[in-house]
Design a protein around this motif. Structure first.
Motif, PDB file in Angstrom:
ATOM      1  N   TRP A 116       0.813  -1.220   0.000  1.00  0.00           N
ATOM      2  CA  TRP A 116       0.000   0.000   0.000  1.00  0.00           C
ATOM      3  C   TRP A 116       0.849   1.274   0.000  1.00  0.00           C
ATOM      4  N   ASN A 117       2.068   1.199   0.567  1.00  0.00           N
ATOM      5  CA  ASN A 117       2.900   2.401   0.637  1.00  0.00           C
ATOM      6  C   ASN A 117       4.119   2.338  -0.288  1.00  0.00           C
ATOM      7  N   SER A 118       4.097   1.444  -1.264  1.00  0.00           N
ATOM      8  CA  SER A 118       5.205   1.346  -2.217  1.00  0.00           C
ATOM      9  C   SER A 118       5.236   2.572  -3.119  1.00  0.00           C
ATOM     10  N   GLU A 119       6.445   3.023  -3.438  1.00  0.00           N
ATOM     11  CA  GLU A 119       6.638   4.159  -4.339  1.00  0.00           C
ATOM     12  C   GLU A 119       7.587   3.745  -5.449  1.00  0.00           C
ATOM     13  N   LEU A 120       7.100   3.769  -6.686  1.00  0.00           N
ATOM     14  CA  LEU A 120       7.892   3.393  -7.855  1.00  0.00           C
ATOM     15  C   LEU A 120       8.241   4.646  -8.627  1.00  0.00           C
ATOM     16  N   SER A 121       9.520   4.791  -8.983  1.00  0.00           N
ATOM     17  CA  SER A 121       9.945   5.935  -9.796  1.00  0.00           C
ATOM     18  C   SER A 121      11.062   5.498 -10.733  1.00  0.00           C
ATOM     19  N   VAL A 122      11.168   6.188 -11.841  1.00  0.00           N
ATOM     20  CA  VAL A 122      12.242   5.921 -12.799  1.00  0.00           C
ATOM     21  C   VAL A 122      13.556   6.336 -12.159  1.00  0.00           C
ATOM     22  N   PHE A 123      14.573   5.514 -12.307  1.00  0.00           N
ATOM     23  CA  PHE A 123      15.890   5.795 -11.749  1.00  0.00           C
ATOM     24  C   PHE A 123      16.630   6.690 -12.739  1.00  0.00           C
ATOM     25  N   GLN A 124      16.631   7.988 -12.462  1.00  0.00           N
ATOM     26  CA  GLN A 124      17.280   8.967 -13.329  1.00  0.00           C
ATOM     27  C   GLN A 124      18.793   8.980 -13.086  1.00  0.00           C
ATOM     28  N   ASP A 125      19.561   9.329 -14.072  1.00  0.00           N
ATOM     29  CA  ASP A 125      21.026   9.472 -13.963  1.00  0.00           C
ATOM     30  C   ASP A 125      21.682   8.246 -13.342  1.00  0.00           C
ATOM     31  N   CYS A 126      21.285   7.094 -13.808  1.00  0.00           N
ATOM     32  CA  CYS A 126      21.826   5.835 -13.294  1.00  0.00           C
ATOM     33  C   CYS A 126      23.243   5.632 -13.832  1.00  0.00           C
ATOM     34  N   ARG A 127      24.210   5.575 -12.944  1.00  0.00           N
ATOM     35  CA  ARG A 127      25.611   5.379 -13.345  1.00  0.00           C
ATOM     36  C   ARG A 127      26.010   3.916 -13.301  1.00  0.00           C
ATOM     37  N   THR A 128      25.189   3.097 -12.655  1.00  0.00           N
ATOM     38  CA  THR A 128      25.481   1.677 -12.520  1.00  0.00           C
ATOM     39  C   THR A 128      24.865   0.923 -13.684  1.00  0.00           C
ATOM     40  N   PRO A 129      25.658   0.078 -14.376  1.00  0.00           N
ATOM     41  CA  PRO A 129      25.085  -0.685 -15.487  1.00  0.00           C
ATOM     42  C   PRO A 129      24.217  -1.836 -14.965  1.00  0.00           C
ATOM     43  N   PHE A 130      23.013  -1.958 -15.502  1.00  0.00           N
ATOM     44  CA  PHE A 130      22.113  -3.063 -15.182  1.00  0.00           C
ATOM     45  C   PHE A 130      22.062  -3.981 -16.394  1.00  0.00           C
ATOM     46  N   ASP A 131      22.163  -5.292 -16.172  1.00  0.00           N
ATOM     47  CA  ASP A 131      22.039  -6.236 -17.280  1.00  0.00           C
ATOM     48  C   ASP A 131      20.684  -6.067 -17.944  1.00  0.00           C
ATOM     49  N   GLU A 132      20.627  -6.357 -19.232  1.00  0.00           N
ATOM     50  CA  GLU A 132      19.370  -6.277 -19.982  1.00  0.00           C
ATOM     51  C   GLU A 132      18.452  -7.436 -19.633  1.00  0.00           C
ATOM     52  N   ASP A 133      19.026  -8.604 -19.405  1.00  0.00           N
ATOM     53  CA  ASP A 133      18.246  -9.785 -19.062  1.00  0.00           C
ATOM     54  C   ASP A 133      19.184 -10.837 -18.489  1.00  0.00           C
ATOM     55  N   SER A 134      18.632 -11.968 -18.148  1.00  0.00           N
ATOM     56  CA  SER A 134      19.424 -13.043 -17.567  1.00  0.00           C
ATOM     57  C   SER A 134      18.809 -14.369 -17.972  1.00  0.00           C
ATOM     58  N   PHE A 135      19.644 -15.307 -18.365  1.00  0.00           N
ATOM     59  CA  PHE A 135      19.174 -16.621 -18.767  1.00  0.00           C
ATOM     60  C   PHE A 135      19.976 -17.689 -18.040  1.00  0.00           C
ATOM     61  N   ARG A 136      19.322 -18.805 -17.819  1.00  0.00           N
ATOM     62  CA  ARG A 136      20.002 -19.952 -17.230  1.00  0.00           C
ATOM     63  C   ARG A 136      19.704 -21.144 -18.127  1.00  0.00           C
ATOM     64  N   PHE A 137      20.728 -21.837 -18.554  1.00  0.00           N
ATOM     65  CA  PHE A 137      20.560 -22.979 -19.433  1.00  0.00           C
ATOM     66  C   PHE A 137      20.815 -24.266 -18.660  1.00  0.00           C
ATOM     67  N   HIS A 138      19.994 -25.266 -18.940  1.00  0.00           N
ATOM     68  CA  HIS A 138      20.148 -26.582 -18.314  1.00  0.00           C
ATOM     69  C   HIS A 138      20.473 -27.598 -19.384  1.00  0.00           C
ATOM     70  N   SER A 139      21.202 -28.607 -18.997  1.00  0.00           N
ATOM     71  CA  SER A 139      21.480 -29.693 -19.926  1.00  0.00           C
ATOM     72  C   SER A 139      20.246 -30.577 -20.041  1.00  0.00           C
ATOM     73  N   TYR A 140      20.209 -31.397 -21.061  1.00  0.00           N
ATOM     74  CA  TYR A 140      19.091 -32.317 -21.234  1.00  0.00           C
ATOM     75  C   TYR A 140      18.998 -33.277 -20.053  1.00  0.00           C
ATOM     76  N   GLU A 141      20.137 -33.697 -19.549  1.00  0.00           N
ATOM     77  CA  GLU A 141      20.164 -34.623 -18.415  1.00  0.00           C
ATOM     78  C   GLU A 141      19.524 -34.005 -17.173  1.00  0.00           C
TER      79      GLU A 141
END
Length: 153
Positions: A116-141
């Motif tokens: 109820w009290n969460s506040e979401l805002s765009v992170f302006q002037d972000c100097r820290t690089p954030f990954d675009e995405d993340s994947f995890r691959f598993h073997s068939y086994e």
């Protein structure tokens, strides 16, 4: 780096805000700030009752950790107009809820739920690089070994 009484790390930023990383998110209410890139979001529906369960999200923090996020139906209109895939956000005040293993899309045991009290805002002037995405691959086994266990694949 400051430490909470339970030994989890909280980083103080330039603005003296308490920043928490996904690895430190636990169950319960948190009066801290999360910084993350919104990878993807989608509506979750109960197909039998034809009701909206909420808005599910996949988030990644600056350490490359991935966690699931959730916004309940009554709060979607407040946050959805400001959300854009790939953007970096700050979320102040949130609730760590138990991740349901049936619907899990990230390894973390908790889900970041907007409260109820969460506040979401765009992170302006972000100097820290954030990954675009993340994947995890598993073997068939690995996949084959888990397929008969009625658990997470």
């Amino acid at each position: 780096m400051a430490m909470k009484p339970n030994g989890k790390s909280i980083v103080s930023s330039d603005y003296d805000e308490k920043v928490m990383f996904f690895k430190d998110v636990s169950l319960g209410h948190h009066e801290a700030q999360l910084r993350f890139r919104l990878i993807h979001f989608w509506e979750a529906w109960n197909r039998v009752k034809k009701t909206l369960i909420g808005l599910e999200m996949l988030l990644i923090d600056e350490q490359g950790a991935v966690i699931q996020g959730f916004i309940s139906p009554g709060r979607i209109e407040k946050y959805l107009p400001h959300m854009k895939r790939g953007s970096v956000y700050k979320l102040n005040n949130f609730y760590g809820s138990r991740n349901k293993s049936v619907f899990r899309v990230a390894d973390h045991t908790a889900t970041v739920s907007f409260s109820w009290n969460s506040e979401l805002s765009v992170f302006q002037d972000c100097r820290t690089p954030f990954d675009e995405d993340s994947f995890r691959f598993h073997s068939y086994e690995e996949f084959q070994a888990l397929s008969d266990l009625k658990g997470d694949l």
